[in-house]
Enzyme design. Structure first.
Site, PDB file in Angstrom:
ATOM      1  N   SER A 145      70.607  12.739  34.396  1.00  0.00           N
ATOM      2  CA  SER A 145      69.653  11.802  34.998  1.00  0.00           C
ATOM      3  C   SER A 145      70.124  11.436  36.397  1.00  0.00           C
ATOM      4  O   SER A 145      71.329  11.467  36.680  1.00  0.00           O
ATOM      5  CB  SER A 145      69.546  10.535  34.154  1.00  0.00           C
ATOM      6  N   TYR A 159      73.574   3.645  29.828  1.00  0.00           N
ATOM      7  CA  TYR A 159      72.804   4.892  29.878  1.00  0.00           C
ATOM      8  C   TYR A 159      73.276   5.748  31.044  1.00  0.00           C
ATOM      9  O   TYR A 159      73.493   6.959  30.899  1.00  0.00           O
ATOM     10  CB  TYR A 159      71.320   4.564  30.013  1.00  0.00           C
TER      11      TYR A 159
END
Length: 254
Positions: A145, A159
């Site tokens: 990501s 995350y």
């Protein structure tokens, strides 16, 4: 990408969002696809139906990626049904929740890291011996990501850290598996309009993200599929391993 015809792929977290778009794109190129899901049986079957209607072959398979035994079963059953796994896409993941550091606890750490980090290694642990045994070229595509580069949005540091782990592990596995003709790469999407964002990002958060994207828009799942097709194809990316492809509209430029 003629070399994708007839190849097999297991795409985790493929019921919605980027995973669904990748599974459909693979099916459209003649790949036989296992569409993995955990709770979203209906959407997963809709992905399968889309692939089949277009003349492809696919099936849905359930498994909780927090459970290593379930991961082993998913891989075992996929291998039996498809006769091998040529491409593994480790897409399953979740932010779980946005939590400022004052709300951090051990349970949240365990869940975020299990879903986003440990599951990647667990799937690789099960798939790599199968790829080695076939003696053919394999491709593993992990999903990182832009958060791994930026630290993520509000309350998303866990995350982001897990995705940083994915990027780093990709480099290490690429070195280990190169002698086996297994390429390991990652795709790092930016802000993509998916159910993930619907669940975890308010309109205000999305607008703040959009303001930092030079292309001036939030991405769509189909904006990511070209990277996954490229990395699946030995014809196009046969000399590419250990790389993280950034797909983020210019939000982050390494």
């Amino acid at each position: 990408m003629e070399d994708l015809q007839g190849k097999t792929a297991l795409v985790t977290g493929a019921s919605t969002g980027i995973g669904a778009a990748v599974a459909i794109a693979y099916g459209a190129r003649g790949m036989r696809v296992a569409v993995h899901y955990n709770q979203s049986a209906g959407p997963a079957q809709a992905v399968v139906d889309t692939i089949v209607r277009a003349g492809g072959e696919a099936f849905a398979i359930q498994g909780d990626v927090r459970d290593s035994a379930a991961i082993a079963r998913v891989v075992r059953d996929t291998n039996a049904r498809l006769g091998g796994i040529d491409v593994l896409v480790n897409n399953a993941g979740s932010l779980v929740k946005r939590a400022p550091i004052a709300e951090f606890d051990d349970a949240l750490f365990d869940e975020v890291l299990h879903i986003n980090a440990r599951s990647v290694l667990a799937f690789c642990r099960e798939v790599v011996p199968l790829m080695r045994a076939r003696g053919q070229r394999g491709s593993i595509v992990n999903v990182s990501s832009v958060a791994a580069r930026t630290g993520g949005g509000p309350g998303a540091y866990l995350y982001a850290g897990a995705k940083g782990f994915v990027s780093t592990v990709t480099h290490g596995l690429a070195k280990e598996l190169a002698p086996d003709h297994i390429r390991v790469n990652a795709v790092a999407p930016g802000v993509i309009q998916t159910p993930f964002q619907d669940r975890f990002s308010t309109p205000a958060i999305l607008e703040s993200f959009k303001a930092g994207i030079p292309m001036g828009r939030i991405g769509e799942p189909d904006d990511c599929t070209g990277a996954f097709l490229y990395l699946a194809s030995a014809q196009l990316s046969g000399y590419v391993t250990g790389q993280v492809l950034e797909v983020n509209g210019g939000q982050y430029m390494p």
